[in-house]
Motif scaffolding. Sequence first.
Motif, mmCIF file in Angstrom:
data_model
loop_
_atom_site.group_PDB
_atom_site.id
_atom_site.type_symbol
_atom_site.label_atom_id
_atom_site.label_comp_id
_atom_site.label_asym_id
_atom_site.label_seq_id
_atom_site.Cartn_x
_atom_site.Cartn_y
_atom_site.Cartn_z
ATOM 1 N N ASP A 18 0.823 -1.210 0.000
ATOM 2 C CA ASP A 18 0.000 0.000 0.000
ATOM 3 C C ASP A 18 0.857 1.259 0.000
ATOM 4 O OD1 ASP A 18 -2.291 -1.512 -0.011
ATOM 5 O OD2 ASP A 18 -2.647 -1.357 2.152
ATOM 6 N N ARG A 19 1.919 1.270 0.778
ATOM 7 C CA ARG A 19 2.739 2.476 0.879
ATOM 8 C C ARG A 19 3.593 2.715 -0.355
ATOM 9 N NH1 ARG A 19 4.420 2.655 7.365
ATOM 10 N NH2 ARG A 19 2.311 3.275 8.037
ATOM 11 N N SER A 20 3.755 1.714 -1.183
ATOM 12 C CA SER A 20 4.520 1.898 -2.417
ATOM 13 C C SER A 20 3.636 1.978 -3.655
ATOM 14 C CB SER A 20 5.537 0.756 -2.586
ATOM 15 O OG SER A 20 4.899 -0.505 -2.508
ATOM 16 N N GLN A 21 2.393 1.489 -3.573
ATOM 17 C CA GLN A 21 1.511 1.489 -4.726
ATOM 18 C C GLN A 21 0.438 2.574 -4.682
ATOM 19 O OE1 GLN A 21 1.830 -0.472 -7.485
ATOM 20 N NE2 GLN A 21 3.700 -1.348 -6.602
ATOM 21 N N ASP A 22 0.051 2.999 -3.500
ATOM 22 C CA ASP A 22 -0.940 4.071 -3.366
ATOM 23 C C ASP A 22 -0.248 5.409 -3.627
ATOM 24 O OD1 ASP A 22 -2.952 5.816 -2.696
ATOM 25 O OD2 ASP A 22 -2.786 5.488 -0.545
ATOM 26 N N PRO A 23 -0.667 6.166 -4.660
ATOM 27 C CA PRO A 23 0.027 7.414 -5.000
ATOM 28 C C PRO A 23 0.136 8.385 -3.831
ATOM 29 C CG PRO A 23 -1.544 6.849 -6.720
ATOM 30 C CD PRO A 23 -1.792 5.900 -5.585
ATOM 31 N N ALA A 24 -0.917 8.515 -3.027
ATOM 32 C CA ALA A 24 -0.892 9.456 -1.910
ATOM 33 C C ALA A 24 0.186 9.099 -0.896
ATOM 34 C CB ALA A 24 -2.260 9.500 -1.233
ATOM 35 N N GLN A 25 0.431 7.799 -0.703
ATOM 36 C CA GLN A 25 1.477 7.384 0.224
ATOM 37 C C GLN A 25 2.851 7.363 -0.445
ATOM 38 O OE1 GLN A 25 0.447 4.342 3.223
ATOM 39 N NE2 GLN A 25 -1.349 3.894 1.961
ATOM 40 N N HIS A 26 2.882 6.942 -1.708
ATOM 41 C CA HIS A 26 4.152 6.861 -2.434
ATOM 42 C C HIS A 26 4.851 8.217 -2.503
ATOM 43 C CE1 HIS A 26 6.251 5.730 -6.490
ATOM 44 N NE2 HIS A 26 7.112 6.068 -5.552
ATOM 45 N N GLN A 27 4.114 9.251 -2.834
ATOM 46 C CA GLN A 27 4.731 10.568 -3.002
ATOM 47 C C GLN A 27 5.250 11.142 -1.686
ATOM 48 O OE1 GLN A 27 1.348 12.485 -4.767
ATOM 49 N NE2 GLN A 27 0.653 13.389 -2.849
ATOM 50 N N ARG A 28 4.850 10.577 -0.565
ATOM 51 C CA ARG A 28 5.317 11.071 0.729
ATOM 52 C C ARG A 28 6.772 10.689 1.001
ATOM 53 N NH1 ARG A 28 1.416 9.551 5.550
ATOM 54 N NH2 ARG A 28 2.961 10.862 6.620
ATOM 55 N N TRP A 29 7.218 9.529 0.507
ATOM 56 C CA TRP A 29 8.558 9.061 0.863
ATOM 57 C C TRP A 29 9.554 9.085 -0.285
ATOM 58 C CZ3 TRP A 29 10.160 4.919 -1.965
ATOM 59 C CH2 TRP A 29 9.185 4.067 -2.502
ATOM 60 N N ASP A 30 9.092 9.186 -1.515
ATOM 61 C CA ASP A 30 9.989 9.078 -2.672
ATOM 62 C C ASP A 30 10.473 10.458 -3.108
ATOM 63 O OD1 ASP A 30 11.316 8.386 -5.006
ATOM 64 O OD2 ASP A 30 9.882 6.810 -5.493
ATOM 65 N N LEU A 31 11.774 10.723 -2.950
ATOM 66 C CA LEU A 31 12.349 12.023 -3.314
ATOM 67 C C LEU A 31 12.193 12.337 -4.797
ATOM 68 C CD1 LEU A 31 15.780 12.321 -1.432
ATOM 69 C CD2 LEU A 31 13.718 13.674 -1.057
ATOM 70 N N ARG A 32 12.021 11.319 -5.607
ATOM 71 C CA ARG A 32 11.992 11.547 -7.052
ATOM 72 C C ARG A 32 10.701 12.190 -7.535
ATOM 73 N NH1 ARG A 32 13.011 5.526 -8.780
ATOM 74 N NH2 ARG A 32 11.516 5.310 -7.066
ATOM 75 N N PHE A 33 9.672 12.219 -6.682
ATOM 76 C CA PHE A 33 8.374 12.733 -7.099
ATOM 77 C C PHE A 33 7.837 13.723 -6.069
ATOM 78 C CE2 PHE A 33 8.745 8.325 -8.562
ATOM 79 C CZ PHE A 33 8.661 8.517 -9.926
ATOM 80 N N THR A 34 7.255 14.801 -6.573
ATOM 81 C CA THR A 34 6.525 15.724 -5.715
ATOM 82 C C THR A 34 5.056 15.350 -5.659
ATOM 83 O OG1 THR A 34 8.070 17.486 -6.327
ATOM 84 C CG2 THR A 34 5.997 18.145 -5.285
ATOM 85 N N SER A 35 4.517 14.880 -6.778
ATOM 86 C CA SER A 35 3.115 14.450 -6.807
ATOM 87 C C SER A 35 2.958 13.311 -7.805
ATOM 88 C CB SER A 35 2.186 15.609 -7.184
ATOM 89 O OG SER A 35 2.438 16.043 -8.511
ATOM 90 N N ILE A 36 2.021 12.417 -7.503
ATOM 91 C CA ILE A 36 1.651 11.314 -8.385
ATOM 92 C C ILE A 36 0.135 11.225 -8.375
ATOM 93 C CG2 ILE A 36 1.913 8.865 -8.906
ATOM 94 C CD1 ILE A 36 4.376 8.862 -7.046
ATOM 95 N N ASP A 37 -0.478 11.259 -9.544
ATOM 96 C CA ASP A 37 -1.943 11.221 -9.633
ATOM 97 C C ASP A 37 -2.363 10.170 -10.647
ATOM 98 O OD1 ASP A 37 -2.654 13.549 -7.890
ATOM 99 O OD2 ASP A 37 -1.482 14.635 -9.395
ATOM 100 N N TYR A 38 -3.259 9.275 -10.216
ATOM 101 C CA TYR A 38 -3.817 8.304 -11.139
ATOM 102 C C TYR A 38 -4.810 8.988 -12.071
ATOM 103 C CZ TYR A 38 -1.934 4.105 -8.870
ATOM 104 O OH TYR A 38 -1.112 3.121 -8.405
ATOM 105 N N LEU A 39 -4.840 8.554 -13.319
ATOM 106 C CA LEU A 39 -5.787 9.038 -14.312
ATOM 107 C C LEU A 39 -6.930 8.030 -14.449
ATOM 108 C CD1 LEU A 39 -3.218 10.273 -16.990
ATOM 109 C CD2 LEU A 39 -4.356 11.612 -15.208
ATOM 110 N N PRO A 40 -8.100 8.477 -14.893
ATOM 111 C CA PRO A 40 -9.227 7.554 -15.037
ATOM 112 C C PRO A 40 -8.886 6.403 -15.976
ATOM 113 C CG PRO A 40 -9.953 9.834 -15.238
ATOM 114 C CD PRO A 40 -8.464 9.870 -15.249
ATOM 115 N N ARG A 41 -9.448 5.214 -15.675
ATOM 116 C CA ARG A 41 -9.222 4.047 -16.515
ATOM 117 C C ARG A 41 -10.422 3.123 -16.446
ATOM 118 N NH1 ARG A 41 -7.436 -0.815 -13.811
ATOM 119 N NH2 ARG A 41 -7.286 -0.490 -11.549
#
Length: 232
Positions: A18-41
């Motif tokens: 969950d902490r690596s696949q959920d964008p809201a949690q992933h962006q909290r710990w990964d220095l490489r990203f400021t934000s990650i947002d899923y698009l509709p599918r």
Amino acid sequence: MGLYVETRIRAGMEELWDRSQDPAQHQRWDLRFTSIDYLPRAEGEPQRFRYATRVLPFLSVDGTGISAGERRRADGTRVSALRFASQHPLSLLAEGSGYWRYVPGPDGIRFLTGYDYRPRWGRFGALADRLVFRPLMGWATAWSFDRLRLWCERGTTPGRALARAAGESALRVLLSVAALLYAPLPAALFVLAAALLLPPLPGTPAARRCLRTPPGRTPVSAPRLLSTLEPS
């Protein structure tokens, strides 16, 4: 894959997933990203996403990607794969692909990644990537993995881990400057060497705690799942 990072995390598989696949949690710990947002599918399709990285206070570089994961496999492992690309004119990274593997064991979960990308800007971009950007990306990935480990194992939130890292780095710099200004040269050199070489405190993230090459230097192949993803 050009870059490889591995750590071992003593936590539950669901929590790590969950902490690596959920964008809201992933962006909290990964220095490489400021934000990650899923698009509709549509149901059953790979997940497309948009990411952004802030490189200056008022400047962000963005891109898009596509990802898929295998949450339940016969051997108990899990895997996710992704392809990504950026059309931003200031992005050195043009396009790339990578994967994450989750391998449970008696001492925790081996959490590892392999990824590579193609730089733009011709020969200048290739040189800048080899000398600066690629080493920085490898370090940022490893540091982020250790920050995730501290979050899962110790409950140290990513924000608190970053504050500890900043505080410890500032303290080392201040001690080094004070020693160079006021201490005899041998003592100053000793303090400077200690500030540079002593490992960070156990509760402070450190890239050096992660493996940067596969154990035994045996290449780790990308999962077949990656071949099912079309370029983003």
